[in-house]
Design an enzyme around this catalytic site. Structure first.
Site, PDB file in Angstrom:
ATOM      1  N   LYS A 176       0.845  -1.191   0.000  1.00 36.65           N
ATOM      2  CA  LYS A 176       0.000   0.000   0.000  1.00 36.65           C
ATOM      3  C   LYS A 176       0.886   1.249   0.000  1.00 36.65           C
ATOM      4  CE  LYS A 176      -3.710  -2.616   0.795  1.00 36.65           C
ATOM      5  NZ  LYS A 176      -4.833  -2.776  -0.134  1.00 36.65           N
ATOM      6  N   LYS A 178      -2.045   1.291  -2.804  1.00 29.24           N
ATOM      7  CA  LYS A 178      -2.152   0.405  -3.953  1.00 29.24           C
ATOM      8  C   LYS A 178      -1.835   1.112  -5.266  1.00 29.24           C
ATOM      9  CE  LYS A 178      -6.466  -0.764  -3.196  1.00 29.24           C
ATOM     10  NZ  LYS A 178      -7.774  -1.422  -3.425  1.00 29.24           N
ATOM     11  N   HIS A 295      -6.578 -13.308  -7.629  1.00 27.76           N
ATOM     12  CA  HIS A 295      -7.389 -12.326  -6.907  1.00 27.76           C
ATOM     13  C   HIS A 295      -8.812 -12.366  -7.451  1.00 27.76           C
ATOM     14  CE1 HIS A 295      -8.786  -8.595  -5.104  1.00 27.76           C
ATOM     15  NE2 HIS A 295      -7.710  -8.607  -4.333  1.00 27.76           N
ATOM     16  N   ARG A 296      -9.797 -12.137  -6.569  1.00 26.43           N
ATOM     17  CA  ARG A 296     -11.199 -12.250  -6.964  1.00 26.43           C
ATOM     18  C   ARG A 296     -11.866 -10.887  -7.164  1.00 26.43           C
ATOM     19  NH1 ARG A 296     -14.576 -14.091  -1.531  1.00 26.43           N
ATOM     20  NH2 ARG A 296     -13.694 -12.563  -0.094  1.00 26.43           N
ATOM     21  N   SER A 380      -7.531 -12.270   3.559  1.00 30.43           N
ATOM     22  CA  SER A 380      -6.986 -10.929   3.384  1.00 30.43           C
ATOM     23  C   SER A 380      -8.102  -9.908   3.487  1.00 30.43           C
ATOM     24  CB  SER A 380      -6.289 -10.826   2.013  1.00 30.43           C
ATOM     25  OG  SER A 380      -5.820  -9.525   1.773  1.00 30.43           O
TER      26      SER A 380
END
EC number: 4.1.1.39
Length: 476
Positions: A176, A178, A295-296, A380
């Site tokens: 971060k 990001k 990643h979703r 996460s």
């Protein structure tokens, strides 16, 4: 449903016109075959539409049917290819809501194609006017169809061997902010986190190749950070390099470069990138010996509403078929949506070989994965050191725990933040192995460890009041 019943008899016996779907597609006496792909839909019909007609419409519009009879039905064997609504049950406590079960013959789907499977099952029917809402709750993928998929490039066991890390969850961190860092400063943040004790750092989902940091520069600085941290700690490290790109060709170019510079793991946004791109990348990863983190991003647009969309357990199954070694799965205790029973239901579907039907956890069908490698769940989102005991108890060893703000937000910097998380994890693993119950004694375990770790003590003080206690949207 009310239709204008206009029919014309031809010499061949074909009757033109419109008839109720249930006359063809509602088959309550049908016994599903082992080779059928089974689907469970949560549906709410429009007023005046019987559930049998609505369920039959779902089966029809997601397989061979359309709104009117067509003479070309005579050119095929409709009984062989049609979807069948074979059961309907009311949802307890809900008005006008039903679970509709549909069986699809295997021949309807292209081998090894999640794209084609989803296009058939959910591609059109969700806009059907006779339904107020529709949600795909679960799929039973037959073994015969699973065997046409490669699945995860490597799986949990192979990943542990590659990393030489056993007996505990893996630790990660999303860098971060990001967006906005230069490549060199980004690499510096990666290095500090890895030397502090993390196994992995991660690109955020929307880091691709923007003007402030082009992908090639990021890859080079991140790899330099990995190699320096490995040399200092003696541990294998990695950074999830996001290769998601505008085209498959550019995605593979980035993957090739990542392999060339020696990175052990790359990353893809599988929903925004698409299943065709994801399957392509998963096959590349197996051929080239590179791990694949998934990643979703965008999932909540599809899965968060209880009455309409696709449940994440379906998206998780589809990812295991398409291919990925890691998949974000929520935390239960952090800032993102996730009720424990439901979350652990789809976590088991990601990593176990065989999962029995368990309606209390939202698992509608028994699923045999036919030795397909498992996917490591990634917890996460809004987690910190006080969550560590619960995370270890909930997710177990075969998981990756990622603390973004819970690492980078440490008052002393990234490396102390990483050390605090590593100390907390090691303390919880030791306590668990000694037989202590982390749900009951987890707070004491963290406090005891903080006495000899200044980094952990500072983190404990900073986040002692931070909780995310909201009612879950996703309930049974």
């Amino acid at each position: 449903m009310s239709y204008a019943k206009t029919q014309t008899q031809s010499k061949s016996g074909y009757q033109a016109g419109v008839k109720d779907y249930k006359l063809t597609y509602y088959t309550p006496d049908y016994i599903p075959k082992d080779t059928d792909l089974l689907a469970a839909f949560r549906m709410s019909p429009q007023p005046g539409v019987p559930p049998e007609e609505a369920g039959a419409a779902v089966a029809a519009e997601s397989s061979t049917g359309t709104w009117t009879t067509v003479w070309t039905d005579l050119l095929t064997d409709l009984d062989r290819y049609k979807g069948r609504c074979y059961d309907i049950e009311s949802v307890p406590g809900e008005d006008n809501q039903y679970i509709c079960y549909v069986a699809y013959p295997l021949d309807l789907f292209e081998e090894g194609s999640v794209t084609n499977m989803l296009t058939s099952i959910v591609g059109n029917v969700f806009g059907f006017k006779a339904l107020r809402s529709l949600r795909l709750e679960d799929l039973r993928i037959p073994v015969a169809y699973l065997k046409t998929f490669q699945g995860p490039p490597h799986g949990i066991t192979v990943e542990r061997d590659k990393l030489n890390k056993y007996g505990r969850p893996l630790l990660g961190c999303t860098i971060k902010p990001k967006l906005g860092l230069s490549a060199k400063n980004y690499g510096r943040a990666v290095y500090e986190c890895l030397r502090g004790g993390l196994d992995f750092t991660k690109d955020d989902e929307n880091i691709n190749s923007q003007p402030f940091m082009r992908w090639r520069d990021r890859f080079l600085f991140a790899q330099e950070a990995i190699e320096k941290a490995q040399a200092e700690t003696g541990e294998i490290k990695g950074h999830y390099l996001n290769v998601t790109a505008p085209t498959c060709e550019e995605m593979l170019e980035r993957a090739d470069f990542a392999k060339e510079i020696g990175t052990p793991i790359i990353m893809h946004d599988y929903l925004t990138g698409g299943f065709t791109a994801n399957t392509t990348l998963a096959k590349w990863c197996r051929r080239n010996g590179v791990l694949l983190h998934i990643h979703r991003a965008m999932h909540a647009v599809i899965d968060r509403q209880k009455a309409h969309g696709i449940h994440f357990r379906v998206l998780a199954k589809c990812l295991r078929m398409s291919g990925g070694d890691h998949l974000h799965s929520g935390t239960v205790v952090g800032k993102l949506e996730g009720e424990k029973g439901i979350t652990m239901g789809f976590v088991d579907l990601m990593r176990e070989d065989h999962v029995e039907q368990d309606r209390e956890r939202g698992i509608y069908f028994t699923q045999d994965w036919a030795s397909m490698p498992g996917v490591m769940p990634v917890a996460s989102g809004g987690i910190h050191v006080w969550h560590m005991p619960a995370l270890v108890e909930i997710f177990g060893d075969d998981s990756c725990l990622q603390f973004g703000g819970g690492t980078l937000g440490h008052p002393w910097g990234n490396a102390p933040g990483a050390t605090a998380n590593r100390v907390a994890l090691e303390a919880c693993i030791q306590a668990r192995n000694e037989g202590r119950n982390l749900f009951r004694e987890g707070g004491d375990v963290i406090r005891e460890a903080a006495k000899w770790s200044p980094d952990l003590a500072v983190a404990c003080e900073l986040w002692k009041e931070i909780k995310f206690e909201f009612e879950a949207m996703d309930t049974l």
